[in-house]
Design a protein around this motif. Structure first.
Motif, PDB file in Angstrom:
ATOM      1  N   GLN A  35     -26.885  37.836 -25.271  1.00 53.06           N
ATOM      2  CA  GLN A  35     -27.368  36.960 -24.222  1.00 53.06           C
ATOM      3  C   GLN A  35     -28.753  36.445 -24.597  1.00 53.06           C
ATOM      4  OE1 GLN A  35     -27.776  38.722 -20.263  1.00 53.06           O
ATOM      5  NE2 GLN A  35     -27.329  36.735 -19.327  1.00 53.06           N
ATOM      6  N   TYR A  91     -20.942  35.988 -13.623  1.00 55.57           N
ATOM      7  CA  TYR A  91     -20.207  35.507 -14.784  1.00 55.57           C
ATOM      8  C   TYR A  91     -18.731  35.865 -14.655  1.00 55.57           C
ATOM      9  CZ  TYR A  91     -24.747  35.040 -17.071  1.00 55.57           C
ATOM     10  OH  TYR A  91     -26.036  34.679 -17.402  1.00 55.57           O
ATOM     11  N   LEU A 140     -23.770  34.874 -21.250  1.00 58.06           N
ATOM     12  CA  LEU A 140     -23.204  35.915 -22.097  1.00 58.06           C
ATOM     13  C   LEU A 140     -22.286  35.318 -23.156  1.00 58.06           C
ATOM     14  CD1 LEU A 140     -22.167  38.270 -19.164  1.00 58.06           C
ATOM     15  CD2 LEU A 140     -24.129  38.598 -20.670  1.00 58.06           C
ATOM     16  N   TRP A 157     -21.558  49.189 -19.859  1.00 55.58           N
ATOM     17  CA  TRP A 157     -22.452  48.411 -20.710  1.00 55.58           C
ATOM     18  C   TRP A 157     -23.613  49.300 -21.174  1.00 55.58           C
ATOM     19  CZ3 TRP A 157     -22.223  42.800 -21.108  1.00 55.58           C
ATOM     20  CH2 TRP A 157     -21.230  42.214 -20.318  1.00 55.58           C
ATOM     21  N   GLY A 158     -24.098  49.009 -22.369  1.00 53.52           N
ATOM     22  CA  GLY A 158     -25.372  49.574 -22.763  1.00 53.52           C
ATOM     23  C   GLY A 158     -26.481  48.787 -22.084  1.00 53.52           C
ATOM     24  N   TRP A 186     -19.474  36.745 -26.084  1.00 56.52           N
ATOM     25  CA  TRP A 186     -18.748  37.816 -26.749  1.00 56.52           C
ATOM     26  C   TRP A 186     -18.845  37.615 -28.249  1.00 56.52           C
ATOM     27  CZ3 TRP A 186     -13.915  37.084 -29.410  1.00 56.52           C
ATOM     28  CH2 TRP A 186     -13.294  38.281 -29.829  1.00 56.52           C
ATOM     29  N   ILE A 204     -21.796  42.080 -27.337  1.00 54.58           N
ATOM     30  CA  ILE A 204     -22.046  40.885 -26.535  1.00 54.58           C
ATOM     31  C   ILE A 204     -23.518  40.547 -26.654  1.00 54.58           C
ATOM     32  CG2 ILE A 204     -22.169  40.038 -24.137  1.00 54.58           C
ATOM     33  CD1 ILE A 204     -19.697  41.969 -23.673  1.00 54.58           C
ATOM     34  N   PHE A 253     -16.466  34.027 -21.853  1.00 49.98           N
ATOM     35  CA  PHE A 253     -17.271  34.096 -20.641  1.00 49.98           C
ATOM     36  C   PHE A 253     -17.502  32.697 -20.103  1.00 49.98           C
ATOM     37  CE2 PHE A 253     -18.526  38.454 -20.235  1.00 49.98           C
ATOM     38  CZ  PHE A 253     -18.565  38.972 -21.506  1.00 49.98           C
ATOM     39  N   LEU A 307     -12.169  37.232 -26.124  1.00 48.44           N
ATOM     40  CA  LEU A 307     -12.737  37.240 -24.783  1.00 48.44           C
ATOM     41  C   LEU A 307     -13.628  36.024 -24.623  1.00 48.44           C
ATOM     42  CD1 LEU A 307     -13.978  40.869 -23.941  1.00 48.44           C
ATOM     43  CD2 LEU A 307     -12.256  39.545 -22.717  1.00 48.44           C
ATOM     44  N   ALA A 365     -28.250  45.194 -16.834  1.00 46.91           N
ATOM     45  CA  ALA A 365     -26.935  44.986 -17.444  1.00 46.91           C
ATOM     46  C   ALA A 365     -25.971  44.445 -16.395  1.00 46.91           C
ATOM     47  CB  ALA A 365     -26.409  46.296 -18.020  1.00 46.91           C
TER      48      ALA A 365
END
Lengths: 110, 127
Positions: free
Chosen positions: B41, A89, B47, B117-118, B49, B39, A101, A99, A45
């Motif tokens: 990926q 990032y 990443l 984060w998870g 959102w 989020i 990224f 938001l 993560a």
């Protein structure tokens, strides 16, 4: 295509300094000091490294620093170490209450 | 220590609805100090959102996904959930839930940094 633009890759030798840029617009990076930087190692993560442009969370090395000029934010890593090799990032709050990224930058420590 | 754990099917058929739940432990979801986000990926990519929810049920969505996304919260279970309809194979990704520090500036709520984060869960969309 990501809303924030980052270089795809950067590299540096151990002990050197590198800077990763994150370019947005006047609706995000340029208008708000809510830029964050995250480090992600493969299969892990993301980890928060910098928040609100230039603040370091507790436990993050002072080798990591952030700054901003106009629509571009930057992450600088000084005294590069092998464990710094990762993807980085940026993210920013926007005027639309969203938001964003960046596309991510792969840092290689030579 | 705050923990976030995603759960849900790891395989979804194209055109169907992806559903995931995030269970928060070690802290309450009903706090004015934080938002809760999803989020994603894709493998080997960056990443993205998806959207944000506040414990009151207020939501913010990525404009590119807004027509297909629903995020909801169940404060009694300390959980929040994601539904993404009409998925395609291109939406195969690791989906993660996370916590965002919330602020208020001149009466306007804002997102600060993602601080927890998870671990993320891989959802494969089969065509």
């Amino acid at each position: 295509q990501s809303a924030l633009t980052q270089p795809a890759s950067v590299s540096g030798s151990p002990g050197q300094s590198i800077t990763i840029s994150c370019t947005g617009t006047s609706s995000d990076v340029g208008d708000y000091n809510y830029v964050s930087w995250y480090q992600q190692h493969p299969g892990k993560a993301p980890k928060l490294m910098i928040y609100d442009v230039n603040n370091r969370p507790s436990g993050v090395s002072n080798r990591f620093s952030g700054s901003k000029s106009g629509n571009t934010a930057s992450l600088t890593i000084s005294g590069l170490q092998a464990e710094d090799e990762a993807d980085y990032y940026c993210s920013s709050y926007t005027s639309n209450s969203t938001l964003e990224f960046g596309g991510g930058t792969k840092l290689t420590v030579l | 220590q705050l923990l976030l754990q995603e759960s849900g099917p790891g395989l979804v058929k194209a055109s169907e609805t992806l559903s995931l739940t995030c269970t928060v432990s070690g802290g309450s979801i009903s706090t004015s100090d934080y938002y809760w986000v999803w989020i994603r990926q894709p493998p080997g990519k960056g990443l993205e959102w998806i959207g944000t929810i506040y414990y009151t049920g207020s939501t913010y969505y990525n404009p590119s996904l807004k027509s297909r996304v629903t995020i909801s919260v169940d404060t009694s279970k300390n959980q929040f959930s994601l539904k993404l309809s009409s998925v395609t194979a291109a939406e195969t990704a690791v989906y993660s839930c996370a916590r965002v520090v919330r602020g208020v500036i001149m009466g306007r709520p804002i997102h600060h940094q993602i601080d927890y984060w998870g671990q993320g869960t891989l959802v494969t969309v089969s065509s």
